[in-house]
Design an enzyme around this catalytic site. Structure first.
Site, mmCIF file in Angstrom:
data_model
loop_
_atom_site.group_PDB
_atom_site.id
_atom_site.type_symbol
_atom_site.label_atom_id
_atom_site.label_comp_id
_atom_site.label_asym_id
_atom_site.label_seq_id
_atom_site.Cartn_x
_atom_site.Cartn_y
_atom_site.Cartn_z
ATOM 1 N N HIS A 179 -15.905 -1.609 8.240
ATOM 2 C CA HIS A 179 -15.078 -1.774 6.982
ATOM 3 C C HIS A 179 -15.484 -2.854 6.562
ATOM 4 O O HIS A 179 -14.561 -3.647 5.244
ATOM 5 C CB HIS A 179 -13.352 -1.702 7.138
ATOM 6 N N GLU A 229 -2.726 5.425 7.946
ATOM 7 C CA GLU A 229 -3.010 6.723 7.543
ATOM 8 C C GLU A 229 -4.016 8.177 8.011
ATOM 9 O O GLU A 229 -4.859 7.278 9.805
ATOM 10 C CB GLU A 229 -3.882 6.040 6.259
ATOM 11 N N ARG A 235 -7.901 -7.441 -8.068
ATOM 12 C CA ARG A 235 -8.583 -8.728 -8.266
ATOM 13 C C ARG A 235 -9.084 -8.503 -8.828
ATOM 14 O O ARG A 235 -10.354 -7.473 -8.225
ATOM 15 C CB ARG A 235 -8.105 -9.038 -7.321
ATOM 16 N N LYS A 290 0.914 -1.487 -0.063
ATOM 17 C CA LYS A 290 -0.093 -0.304 -0.070
ATOM 18 C C LYS A 290 1.057 1.101 0.398
ATOM 19 O O LYS A 290 0.588 2.513 -0.300
ATOM 20 C CB LYS A 290 -0.788 0.002 1.058
#
Length: 645
Positions: free
Chosen positions: A299, A264, A361, A179
């Protein structure tokens, strides 16, 4: 992570007998056909599903080739169906613990993998899966989503064995699998990003990043090599950093086989939009418009919509251009999703957004985009891997149009209740699609795997406010036809979400379910204050003994309390991993732990008493309402059975 208090599971229903020893041997040779008439009927019925408008059944490129499906459950069945439509044969694989999974019977052939250290280990065994592919002479391997779907080493292992990998090349997987690198590519491509750290190794490093001001609270910890909403923790206070880091790292290792974590800044009050892309590895990239995946619980996406409602054409253009730019910059090949957080109103052309990640994907929610556009994404994946270009498939950007509003709900098994499907029926009808894991009446789902029962997709022609409302009403009607008895599920919760005024008027953001917990659990408290005053914590006078048992079979990850420890209501006693989700088993009483009967690493079932507690249950009374001048306050005894999603 789920938080829940559990009662013991009492009722058990016997499952049909396992195959005989001779049949078991046939399983390992991978030649056994469905041993259950129920599965046989299921197989034939679902093989004849109507094709999407833009399907490729006329294309003979893969005729008589063999596709190994390196996955299980719903997505394995989806890929097997696509292979069949293209004239290819499907080869399923399964762990020894998973031989009863319907995806095994759905494929043309199957192989039982070597037993691993855990139930999911065989699905993560690169060498073992590559050996099966070579020994069986397969032509292509489709990894689905999850497991090894983003594994560059797996892709390279297959390519080195002259087997076609259905997905981006290894270097692209490495790029987007990290990431940190993906964020750097976005910055170089002038795609907006949030502030973040590099990979971190411990909670102390997280604290240093925050103390230095490089990232500000609230922040979100993410698995560097993760996806699918797992391996994430939101941190709002410095005191949460160390414990959240340890939990995030542990879940990342369990779900993805790597434990790197980064930090983040966390954007709140946002919408989660993502752009579906297809690329042919020859510099050609197209988008299939956006999906709105804002309705999430911890999430994990619950409801998805394609396209997004009321989105300004210019905002859409900015989003899809960023997605296509990223894919074009790295020789992308196959299907993928570029995810964004959007802060502001969607009908404003200038609303700001930031890049989150690329999922290289097929995603769980690809089906809602298939219905919105009419394009069979999985068939396209297979054909692109086989050498077709986008132009060969008629997938030029001007040919890709939105034909309808499509709404998707994920139906999942939940902790609690029983373990056997006493009854299972799926909804059917015009503009109703159900992609399921193949469960049936009498089936006992393996609780060591993903809890997804299936995806219900309902559509209505046109892309207007009226077509969205028509799709919503059809979804509500279709949910009534989803008959699941014997195991706990989230259908009632989905219905409550779909009928909530904020959902109907498109005023939801990513904290919608956190702000409205009663949608998931009717007994949940939305807030601790009333119009009369603040609810004070009080406890019953009667001491009780409570036996803490798991909601399902799982592995103990952590034991947070020991015998003799004092506890309050809501404190975590044990952390369990089941259905690929961490579940916190919490105390229903204020008192003391008298027994701990488990340790980290133990596998436990629903009838095992992992801890015993003695103490007093919480009651809540509205203090102001009970004072003179008000009517008598209502005493509400907190349920010890809990609930959750």
């Amino acid at each position: 992570m789920l938080r829940q208090i559990f009662h013991r599971h009492r009722a058990r229903r016997p499952f049909p007998a396992a195959p005989s020893s001779s049949s078991s041997a046939a399983f390992h040779r991978g030649i056994l056909r469905p041993f259950s008439s129920t599965i046989t009927n299921l197989n034939s019925e679902r093989s004849i599903r109507p094709q999407l408008p833009q399907s490729y059944t006329h294309d003979t490129l893969l005729t008589n080739q063999t596709v190994l499906i390196a996955n299980r459950g719903e997505i394995a069945i989806r890929i097997a169906r696509a292979a069949k439509a293209l004239g290819a044969k499907s080869l399923a694989v399964c762990a020894p613990e998973d031989v009863d999974s319907p995806h095994v019977a759905f494929a043309d052939e199957h192989v039982v993998l070597e037993r691993g250290t855990t139930a999911i280990a065989p699905y993560l065994d690169i060498e073992g899966l590559t050996n099966v592919a070579v020994e069986r002479g397969v032509d292509l391997v489709h990894p689905g989503y999850g497991f090894l779907s983003e594994s560059a080493p797996f892709a390279q292992s297959l390519l080195s064995s002259n087997i076609t990998w259905v997905g981006p090349p290894p270097d692209v997987l490495r790029l987007f699998g990290d990431k940190i690198q993906a964020r750097a590519l976005a910055e170089r491509s002038s795609v907006p990003v949030v502030r973040g750290s590099g990979n971190l190794t411990c909670g102390e490093e997280c604290l240093n990043v925050l103390n230095d001001g490089n990232v500000r609270l609230p922040a979100i910890m993410k698995a560097a090599y993760g996806g699918g909403g797992r391996g994430m923790r939101i941190v709002r206070e410095m005191s949460q950093v160390t414990s959240s880091f340890d939990s995030c790292r542990r879940e990342a290792l369990t779900a993805f086989g790597r434990d790197e974590v980064f930090l983040e800044e966390f954007w709140e009050d946002t919408k989660h939009l993502e752009v579906q892309i297809l690329a042919d590895g020859r510099g050609n990239v197209v988008h299939l418009f956006e999906r709105d995946c804002t309705v999430q619980h911890r999430h994990q996406k619950v409801i998805e919509l394609a396209p997004a409602r009321d989105i300004h054409p210019e905002l859409r253009r900015r989003l899809v251009d960023c997605a296509v730019t990223l894919a074009s910059s790295c020789n992308y090949k196959g299907a993928g999703t570029v995810e964004f957080l959007v802060r502001g109103e969607l009908d404003n052309a200038d609303t700001e957004f930031v890049f989150m990640e690329v999922n290289p994907r097929v995603q769980v929610e690809h089906t809602v985009t298939e219905e919105a556009t009419g394009i069979d994404i999985v068939q396209a994946q297979l054909l692109i891997a086989g050498g077709r270009t986008l132009e060969d498939l008629g997938l030029t950007q001007d040919n890709i149009q939105l034909r309808q509003h499509s709404l998707q709900a994920r139906v999942t098994m939940m902790p609690g209740k029983g373990e056997v499907m006493d009854r299972y029926e799926e909804p059917t009808g015009d503009r109703v699609r159900c992609d399921s894991a193949g469960w049936y009446t009498g089936f006992k789902p393996n609780q060591m795997y993903d809890p997804l029962v299936g995806k219900l997709i309902c559509s209505a022609s046109g892309v207007t406010p009226e077509s969205f409302e028509e799709a919503r009403q059809l979804m509500l009607k279709s949910l009534q036809g989803f008959n699941i008895q014997g195991v706990a599920n989230n259908i009632d919760a989905v219905e409550r979400i779909l009928t909530h005024p904020e959902f109907i008027t498109n005023r939801v953001n990513t904290s919608f379910l956190a702000d409205n917990p009663e949608l998931l659990v009717p007994s949940a408290k939305k807030q601790t204050t009333t119009e009369h005053g603040t609810a004070k914590r009080l406890y019953s006078e009667e001491k009780i003994t409570f036996e803490l048992t798991p909601p399902m079979t799982g592995n103990i990850l952590e034991v947070k309390k020991q015998a003799g420890d004092e506890v309050d209501v809501g404190e975590v006693i044990v952390v369990l991993s089941a259905m690929k989700i961490e579940t916190e088993m919490i105390s229903p009483v204020k008192g003391i732990v008298t027994e701990i009967n488990c340790k980290a690493g133990d596998q436990v079932s629903g009838d095992v008493i992992v801890a015993v507690l003695e103490g007093y249950e919480e009651i809540q009374i509205d203090i102001a309402a009970a004072t003179p001048g008000h009517s008598s306050g209502i005493v509400n005894r907190e349920s010890s059975s809990g609930g959750g999603m």
